[in-house]
Design a protein around this motif. Structure first.
Motif, short mmCIF file in Angstrom:
data_model
loop_
_atom_site.label_atom_id
_atom_site.label_comp_id
_atom_site.label_asym_id
_atom_site.label_seq_id
_atom_site.Cartn_x
_atom_site.Cartn_y
_atom_site.Cartn_z
N GLU A 165 0.87 -1.18 0.00
CA GLU A 165 0.00 0.00 0.00
C GLU A 165 0.91 1.22 0.00
O GLU A 165 2.10 1.12 0.26
N ALA A 166 0.31 2.37 -0.25
CA ALA A 166 1.12 3.59 -0.40
C ALA A 166 2.02 3.83 0.82
O ALA A 166 3.16 4.26 0.68
N CYS A 167 1.52 3.54 2.00
CA CYS A 167 2.32 3.76 3.20
C CYS A 167 2.80 2.45 3.81
O CYS A 167 3.25 2.41 4.96
N ALA A 168 2.67 1.36 3.09
CA ALA A 168 3.14 0.07 3.59
C ALA A 168 3.86 -0.64 2.45
O ALA A 168 3.27 -1.40 1.70
N GLY A 169 5.15 -0.32 2.33
CA GLY A 169 5.96 -0.96 1.31
C GLY A 169 6.83 -2.00 2.00
O GLY A 169 6.37 -3.10 2.29
N ILE A 194 -1.21 -0.83 -4.09
CA ILE A 194 -0.44 -0.30 -5.22
C ILE A 194 0.65 -1.29 -5.64
O ILE A 194 0.94 -2.23 -4.92
N PHE A 195 1.25 -0.98 -6.80
CA PHE A 195 2.35 -1.80 -7.33
C PHE A 195 1.95 -3.26 -7.50
O PHE A 195 2.73 -4.17 -7.20
N GLU A 253 1.24 2.14 -13.46
CA GLU A 253 2.46 2.94 -13.35
C GLU A 253 3.17 3.05 -14.70
O GLU A 253 3.12 2.12 -15.50
N HIS A 254 3.84 4.17 -14.88
CA HIS A 254 4.74 4.30 -16.02
C HIS A 254 6.15 4.14 -15.51
O HIS A 254 6.60 4.91 -14.69
N LYS A 255 6.82 3.13 -16.00
CA LYS A 255 8.05 2.68 -15.35
C LYS A 255 9.27 2.75 -16.26
O LYS A 255 9.17 2.96 -17.46
N ILE A 258 10.15 -3.20 -17.74
CA ILE A 258 9.09 -4.22 -17.66
C ILE A 258 7.73 -3.58 -17.97
O ILE A 258 6.75 -3.79 -17.25
N ILE A 434 14.43 -3.40 -11.85
CA ILE A 434 13.38 -3.59 -10.84
C ILE A 434 13.70 -4.74 -9.89
O ILE A 434 13.27 -4.75 -8.73
N ILE A 437 14.66 -4.27 -6.43
CA ILE A 437 13.71 -3.55 -5.58
C ILE A 437 12.55 -4.43 -5.12
O ILE A 437 12.28 -4.51 -3.92
#
Lengths: 601, 601
Positions: A165-169, A194-195, A253-255, A258, A434, A437
């Motif tokens: 999530e946005a605040c839980a990576g 997200i992601f 997302e624009h990355k 990939i 990627i 990460i």
């Protein structure tokens, strides 16, 4: 035509000569397989990869299209997708009971090397589907298996993994998605993720999302997280597809790379209508997720490796063809292929050594998986499963660090052309970035190695891992030709033993932070030593083959194994010794420097 | 607001405290400048960079548009282009006689650091224009200077550099563009060039191309190459723009990064109507080009540095703001900014050390340029110009290798976000990858260092360079606090001296190829030692400042200098010692391995 993804000769060498994979087939579990079938599987995978998947790599880089909640994948994906499913490639090493092919994992990895090297973005969908299916197989109840498992292993439906999530990576425990229990035992899910790779797309009639969420009233942090199965469309009693389950894609997302893999933001229960079933026990979501996490992380290492080996094959072919500049010692003979220039050659050998270290490591991890499956006693099973746990951060972290370096060399060998989108090495470098990460950054991998894996079960499994290295060193010492290399590797091995113990002790004491500031260097040193071991093992194997009067056409291959090992031990491992000294030194600057000192605000 | 491109405090520290740039202004050449004007120049450059140029970075990444021979640059470039020209920023350190601002090069470099960090693709046009102008100033005759020079230094017209052809990249001597002498003394040029940055665009009324070509009948290879001035539009006697000169853009490259910089393919004389004037003497084109090449290579180092410092500033600001996970030693206090996590901190300090090493190196190269200009005797002039020659491959090769690493760390600190195009670190990493390739690949830089620079003038200038390092070591030894670091650096210095001599000797003997297989590792070791020197010099300077009772707000900065130096010497240079051992070992695998052994065809 040049070998386009992986060097088949080396694939066969590791499978049959180094790892002796056919030994596995002596066990009845794998009785259906033998050298001939194994080779056929690899050949078919290679052929599908080269003919059907590889041509989608460049067009797929143009990316996916998001429009009003739908995500359309590159048109060219349709045909290879169908062929991949038809060929039953998704669950190669899984149980036939649920639609798997039951082959040794080691062989499946060789096949996947080709698929991934052909187009890693395309293969992400299948990798995630496999991961979701595996989770259902391991944790799901019978009804869940019946509803989902065959559809996933066959690839009829796709799967994902909804953690971030946005605040839980990296800090998964901070997640805010909630689950409220309904009277019928299902849960209403609400939250945003997200992601999410493959979170939404038009290739399959349904997508099954394993979702991490917190049941209302559950404890904070990771102890209060549960796992749910949330399909895009609900599934009717008869297995047919039911109504929409309120899982809405809000964007992609624009990355950097990939781009053929849709990275989605998903909203669950935005209309209050998203229903999930509990997968496994309440509040055991993190533990259950971690069962799968090791597999997922090993897959990321495989992705790095697949992309790196493709980059090496391209660079090698280019360096053999591209004529530019004279040979240094024959300046009058005119321009020559650039493979003759010492610095280009150094880069190619650096790529080769790393790619071959990766291949041996990853196939060896396959052997470990297979041994876990075949083990007849708990001791053996535990030995190999713990070995896999130790190897996981090396495969995820070290392999992907090196894969990015290999891909960067690939670009460099091409010169200015390598920076242009017309050449595959350019995309491979972007794609490769990627892997360092996702599924836990490589920083997290290094913490896992130092914080968990080194000291796991009082350090016994880690010592067992090191004992394997020592065994290869002792074998190599018996050979006149390899003995000098073995002695050098032993020096690194000995220093590593000292340093890892001193760092692990520090990590449990007052200087814990300074110790963890060295966790990434330790991961690198561990990976270096591991590759040194695997390349020496290769050299021992090659030397045996040379002693056995091989075919003349095989001589360059076997001799190349010994040279590659020499290059690696004499160059890379010399640097490792310096790195080990720095780790042992455990300088306190990283922790001691104040936050203000990093720079003006 | 966070420092967005470079840390101004550090810029000022290097300018005034480490390099003592105002000392230059004691000379009448720079009498117009003093601390106040210098600071004002940097402030104005910073302001223009941040307010006007930086906002064009992301939109510029969408690229240039090629259509029927014309190239349209991103619309957003127009305003900052105009402001840059109006502000007379193009020829800051050049002679006022031809429109330059006559400021110290060191100050111009600080200003350019901001411009380049704001948008390196945008600044490429101006960098190349400056290079073309400098070439005209150094080699051109009076008429050529009169026609072109002011127009280029003012930025009214743009300039380029036409070297590369499809089969003449690193091997410039293989070029096929020809020049036929006309009765009026001009030359008709025919050929095709590729990879021409700014070869065609819509920003200036004319573009001036210095072109490498071979006069018909001239010797083969580099000895037969001449340099020509070929404007896009011919120039009338009165200086006004005349007819089209048959320089046609046939396409632009699609690249990994620097997409705002148009990389053009140009055809010259396709209609038999391209006229050039000889620039300098016949067949001296390569030699003359090399006069400029050092400047061009230093500029590439500056580009790498500018992009790296921007990536560091972004990553630092992000790490201070992004809250994720608990502090390792205070787990109960909840989530903290990620700068508190040891591995994130390690990456930031790694970035800081490298960025600061780069800044000191590049500003020091400015001092060398200025000293060449101010030198009152030939000995001093030669000392600094030779020092610059030695520093060039380090600035071009080592700095750009490290810049790419720094930018990769920048992405990693951002985690998944770093891989997305919404965040500047993503573009900075893509942009940075070209610097290792163009203006001579870093492999070529390493050959330049080992093959030319180490042994130049019997090795005296290189020994002079090393003596500077020793001097700083001796100074640091006098400080109780720095002495342990000085001793460690001295150990590396001593080993380096041994190894560089042994490798340079090998490079002149039978094992020349094995020696050159170590040229890139040697470049890396040389750069490591150089940064170690510059960071120790910084620490010595900071310690002096600390002893002088600095303002309280300056304490973290100065203390940070000492910590950064400690980090670098204790970690990076420990690895360098390992690398030096490998170089000395000069293993023969790279050369000894057969071409076939690299892999099956």
């Amino acid at each position: 035509m040049a070998q386009p993804i992986a060097d088949r000769r080396d694939v066969d060498f590791v499978l049959h000569e180094q790892m002796e994979v056919t030994r596995l087939t002596e066990n009845e579990t794998f009785a259906e397989f033998n050298k001939k079938t194994i080779d056929m599987i690899v050949s078919e995978a290679r052929s599908l990869a080269i003919k059907e998947i590889m041509p989608t790599q460049e067009p797929g880089d143009a990316g996916c299209v998001f429009d009003g909640g739908t995500v359309t994948l590159p048109e060219c994906y349709s045909r290879p997708w169908e062929l991949f499913i038809e060929g039953e490639w998704l669950a190669m090493a899984d149980t036939p009971e649920w639609g798997g092919q039951g082959m040794p994992k080691t062989v499946a990895l060789a096949a996947n090397e080709y698929f991934i090297g052909a187009n890693v973005a395309f293969m992400l969908y299948h990798g995630l589907t496999h991961g979701a299916a595996k989770m259902v197989e391991e944790i799901g109840n019978d009804a869940q298996k019946k509803t989902y498992l065959k559809k996933l292993y066959s690839g009829e439906w796709a799967g994902t993994m909804l953690l971030t999530e946005a605040c839980a990576g990296s800090d998964v425990g901070a997640l805010e998605t909630t689950a409220r229990k309904n009277p019928d035992g299902t849960y209403s899910i609400t939250g945003s993720k997200i992601f999410i790779s493959g979170g939404e797309h038009n290739m399959t009639p349904n997508i099954v999302h394993p979702v991490l969420a917190r049941i209302e009233g559950a404890p904070e942090g990771t102890r209060g997280i549960s796992l749910f199965l949330v399909p895009k469309y609900r599934v009717n009693e008869d297995g047919s597809i039911g109504e929409f389950n309120d899982v809405v894609c809000t964007g992609i997302e624009h990355k950097m790379g990939i781009n053929g893999s849709a990275t989605c933001s998903l909203t669950l229960g935005g209309s209050g209508n998203c229903i999930g079933e509990l997968l496994g026990e309440e509040n055991k979501g993190m533990r259950n997720m971690f069962i799968m996490m090791n597999d997922a992380r090993q897959l990321v290492g495989l992705q790095g490796f697949g992309v790196a080996t493709a980059s090496y094959m391209h660079a090698l072919a280019y360096a053999r063809e591209r004529v530019q500049g004279a040979n240094m010692v024959k300046p009058k003979e005119g321009s020559v292929p650039i493979i003759q220039h010492p610095d280009v050659r150094r880069q190619l050998l650096e790529m080769k050594a790393n790619v071959e270290g990766m291949r041996s490591l990853i196939y060896f991890s396959g052997i470990c998986h297979d041994m876990v499956k075949l083990a007849e006693d708990e001791e053996t099973r535990l030995e190999y499963s713990q070995l896999l746990e130790i190897l996981t951060p090396i495969i995820k972290g070290y392999v992907t660090d090196k894969a990015n370096e290999v891909c960067s060399h690939g670009v460099q060998v091409y010169g200015g052309y390598g920076y242009c989108r017309d050449f595959p090495v350019e995309q491979l470098l972007r794609d490769s970035r990627i892997f360092q990460i996702y599924e836990g950054t490589n920083g997290i991998q290094s913490m896992d190695l130092l914080g968990r894996k080194v000291g796991m079960s009082k350090g016994k499994p880690f010592m067992g891992f090191l004992a394997r290295i020592k065994k290869t060193i002792d074998q190599a010492k018996e050979s006149e030709a390899l003995s000098p290399l073995a002695v050098k590797l032993e020096a690194v091995y000995t220093r590593f033993n000292e340093v890892v113990v001193s760092l692990a002790n520090a990590a449990m004491g007052e200087k814990v932070q300074s110790a963890f500031a060295q966790s990434h260097p330790l991961l690198t040193a561990t990976g270096d030593l591991t590759f040194g071991w695997l390349l020496l093992w290769r050299a021992v194997t090659a030397e045996k083959a040379l002693a056995g009067k091989p075919k003349k056409k095989d001589l360059p291959f076997y001799e190349g194994q010994i040279k590659t090992c020499a290059y690696y031990i004499n160059n890379t491992l010399a640097v490792t010794l310096g790195r080990l000294a720095a780790i042992e030194d455990m300088d306190d600057a990283v922790i001691g420097i104040s936050e203000e000192s990093f720079g003006s605000k």
